[in-house]
Design a protein around this motif. Sequence first.
Motif, PDB file in Angstrom:
ATOM      1  N   GLY A  31       0.807  -1.213   0.000  1.00 56.75           N
ATOM      2  CA  GLY A  31       0.000   0.000   0.000  1.00 56.75           C
ATOM      3  C   GLY A  31       0.841   1.264   0.000  1.00 56.75           C
ATOM      4  O   GLY A  31       0.349   2.343   0.301  1.00 56.75           O
ATOM      5  N   CYS A  32       2.113   1.169  -0.378  1.00 54.25           N
ATOM      6  CA  CYS A  32       3.039   2.298  -0.346  1.00 54.25           C
ATOM      7  C   CYS A  32       3.648   2.524  -1.724  1.00 54.25           C
ATOM      8  O   CYS A  32       3.547   1.677  -2.596  1.00 54.25           O
ATOM      9  CB  CYS A  32       4.164   2.026   0.653  1.00 54.25           C
ATOM     10  SG  CYS A  32       3.584   1.524   2.284  1.00 54.25           S
ATOM     11  N   HIS A  33       4.276   3.675  -1.904  1.00 51.07           N
ATOM     12  CA  HIS A  33       5.009   3.932  -3.146  1.00 51.07           C
ATOM     13  C   HIS A  33       5.985   5.074  -2.957  1.00 51.07           C
ATOM     14  O   HIS A  33       5.932   5.808  -1.990  1.00 51.07           O
ATOM     15  CB  HIS A  33       4.058   4.209  -4.312  1.00 51.07           C
ATOM     16  CG  HIS A  33       3.333   5.511  -4.223  1.00 51.07           C
ATOM     17  ND1 HIS A  33       3.304   6.403  -5.246  1.00 51.07           N
ATOM     18  CD2 HIS A  33       2.623   6.079  -3.227  1.00 51.07           C
ATOM     19  CE1 HIS A  33       2.591   7.461  -4.892  1.00 51.07           C
ATOM     20  NE2 HIS A  33       2.167   7.287  -3.667  1.00 51.07           N
ATOM     21  N   THR A  34       6.909   5.202  -3.914  1.00 51.05           N
ATOM     22  CA  THR A  34       7.870   6.292  -3.935  1.00 51.05           C
ATOM     23  C   THR A  34       7.381   7.332  -4.930  1.00 51.05           C
ATOM     24  O   THR A  34       7.079   7.014  -6.073  1.00 51.05           O
ATOM     25  CB  THR A  34       9.269   5.792  -4.349  1.00 51.05           C
ATOM     26  OG1 THR A  34       9.703   4.827  -3.397  1.00 51.05           O
ATOM     27  CG2 THR A  34      10.264   6.926  -4.415  1.00 51.05           C
ATOM     28  N   ASN A  35       7.283   8.573  -4.497  1.00 48.34           N
ATOM     29  CA  ASN A  35       6.896   9.655  -5.379  1.00 48.34           C
ATOM     30  C   ASN A  35       7.998   9.830  -6.412  1.00 48.34           C
ATOM     31  O   ASN A  35       9.144  10.108  -6.061  1.00 48.34           O
ATOM     32  CB  ASN A  35       6.702  10.937  -4.564  1.00 48.34           C
ATOM     33  CG  ASN A  35       6.211  12.091  -5.390  1.00 48.34           C
ATOM     34  OD1 ASN A  35       6.681  12.325  -6.491  1.00 48.34           O
ATOM     35  ND2 ASN A  35       5.268  12.832  -4.837  1.00 48.34           N
ATOM     36  N   SER A  36       7.684   9.664  -7.677  1.00 45.88           N
ATOM     37  CA  SER A  36       8.707   9.679  -8.716  1.00 45.88           C
ATOM     38  C   SER A  36       9.362  11.045  -8.879  1.00 45.88           C
ATOM     39  O   SER A  36      10.491  11.135  -9.343  1.00 45.88           O
ATOM     40  CB  SER A  36       8.113   9.222 -10.048  1.00 45.88           C
ATOM     41  OG  SER A  36       7.084  10.100 -10.440  1.00 45.88           O
ATOM     42  N   LYS A  37       8.698  12.103  -8.486  1.00 40.69           N
ATOM     43  CA  LYS A  37       9.276  13.441  -8.620  1.00 40.69           C
ATOM     44  C   LYS A  37      10.204  13.785  -7.466  1.00 40.69           C
ATOM     45  O   LYS A  37      11.223  14.431  -7.665  1.00 40.69           O
ATOM     46  CB  LYS A  37       8.166  14.484  -8.715  1.00 40.69           C
ATOM     47  CG  LYS A  37       7.361  14.388  -9.985  1.00 40.69           C
ATOM     48  CD  LYS A  37       6.292  15.438 -10.047  1.00 40.69           C
ATOM     49  CE  LYS A  37       5.488  15.283 -11.319  1.00 40.69           C
ATOM     50  NZ  LYS A  37       4.365  16.206 -11.379  1.00 40.69           N
ATOM     51  N   THR A  38       9.846  13.367  -6.258  1.00 38.96           N
ATOM     52  CA  THR A  38      10.619  13.767  -5.077  1.00 38.96           C
ATOM     53  C   THR A  38      11.475  12.650  -4.497  1.00 38.96           C
ATOM     54  O   THR A  38      12.390  12.913  -3.737  1.00 38.96           O
ATOM     55  CB  THR A  38       9.685  14.256  -3.961  1.00 38.96           C
ATOM     56  OG1 THR A  38       8.873  13.160  -3.532  1.00 38.96           O
ATOM     57  CG2 THR A  38       8.805  15.404  -4.433  1.00 38.96           C
ATOM     58  N   GLY A  39      11.149  11.403  -4.809  1.00 38.32           N
ATOM     59  CA  GLY A  39      11.862  10.273  -4.226  1.00 38.32           C
ATOM     60  C   GLY A  39      11.371   9.912  -2.836  1.00 38.32           C
ATOM     61  O   GLY A  39      11.893   9.015  -2.203  1.00 38.32           O
ATOM     62  N   ASP A  40      10.355  10.611  -2.336  1.00 40.83           N
ATOM     63  CA  ASP A  40       9.803  10.328  -1.003  1.00 40.83           C
ATOM     64  C   ASP A  40       8.956   9.070  -1.035  1.00 40.83           C
ATOM     65  O   ASP A  40       8.203   8.830  -1.969  1.00 40.83           O
ATOM     66  CB  ASP A  40       8.937  11.494  -0.512  1.00 40.83           C
ATOM     67  CG  ASP A  40       9.735  12.752  -0.249  1.00 40.83           C
ATOM     68  OD1 ASP A  40      10.932  12.623   0.077  1.00 40.83           O
ATOM     69  OD2 ASP A  40       9.163  13.849  -0.361  1.00 40.83           O
ATOM     70  N   TYR A  41       9.081   8.265   0.012  1.00 41.18           N
ATOM     71  CA  TYR A  41       8.329   7.018   0.152  1.00 41.18           C
ATOM     72  C   TYR A  41       7.235   7.238   1.189  1.00 41.18           C
ATOM     73  O   TYR A  41       7.495   7.743   2.283  1.00 41.18           O
ATOM     74  CB  TYR A  41       9.279   5.920   0.617  1.00 41.18           C
ATOM     75  CG  TYR A  41       8.660   4.557   0.780  1.00 41.18           C
ATOM     76  CD1 TYR A  41       8.373   3.775  -0.318  1.00 41.18           C
ATOM     77  CD2 TYR A  41       8.401   4.040   2.033  1.00 41.18           C
ATOM     78  CE1 TYR A  41       7.841   2.503  -0.172  1.00 41.18           C
ATOM     79  CE2 TYR A  41       7.872   2.773   2.195  1.00 41.18           C
ATOM     80  CZ  TYR A  41       7.586   2.012   1.084  1.00 41.18           C
ATOM     81  OH  TYR A  41       7.066   0.751   1.235  1.00 41.18           O
ATOM     82  N   HIS A  42       5.990   6.896   0.846  1.00 40.84           N
ATOM     83  CA  HIS A  42       4.893   7.019   1.794  1.00 40.84           C
ATOM     84  C   HIS A  42       3.807   5.994   1.474  1.00 40.84           C
ATOM     85  O   HIS A  42       3.810   5.381   0.424  1.00 40.84           O
ATOM     86  CB  HIS A  42       4.332   8.438   1.794  1.00 40.84           C
ATOM     87  CG  HIS A  42       3.794   8.871   0.469  1.00 40.84           C
ATOM     88  ND1 HIS A  42       4.588   9.400  -0.526  1.00 40.84           N
ATOM     89  CD2 HIS A  42       2.546   8.832  -0.031  1.00 40.84           C
ATOM     90  CE1 HIS A  42       3.844   9.670  -1.575  1.00 40.84           C
ATOM     91  NE2 HIS A  42       2.595   9.333  -1.302  1.00 40.84           N
ATOM     92  N   CYS A  43       2.902   5.805   2.418  1.00 41.89           N
ATOM     93  CA  CYS A  43       1.888   4.753   2.310  1.00 41.89           C
ATOM     94  C   CYS A  43       0.476   5.324   2.269  1.00 41.89           C
ATOM     95  O   CYS A  43       0.188   6.354   2.880  1.00 41.89           O
ATOM     96  CB  CYS A  43       1.996   3.792   3.492  1.00 41.89           C
ATOM     97  SG  CYS A  43       3.618   3.012   3.601  1.00 41.89           S
TER      98      CYS A  43
END
Length: 85
Positions: A31-43
């Motif tokens: 249920g998580c992913h890495t924001n492709s623009k910022t590299g931030d990982y969140h769920c």
Amino acid sequence: MKYLITAILAIVILSINSDVEAHSGRTNAAGCHTNSKTGDYHCHNAKTPTTATYCHVINGSSRCGYAYSSCQALVRQHGGYCAKS
């Protein structure tokens, strides 16, 4: 006159600025992913994966729950490596 008021009201409603920002990108098995623009990982609605997944390890931080192909794509874009979770 009725149409003018409706048009003005529509313009006002459409011009209201919102601080909510949507981002593209599907979530992994956790249920998580890495924001492709910022590299931030969140769920979003985090869950326990039911299949074998991989962790994208970068800068000592493990971001787990990815399919191998998705993990490899993150490595190409942000560096690090993939490890089976």
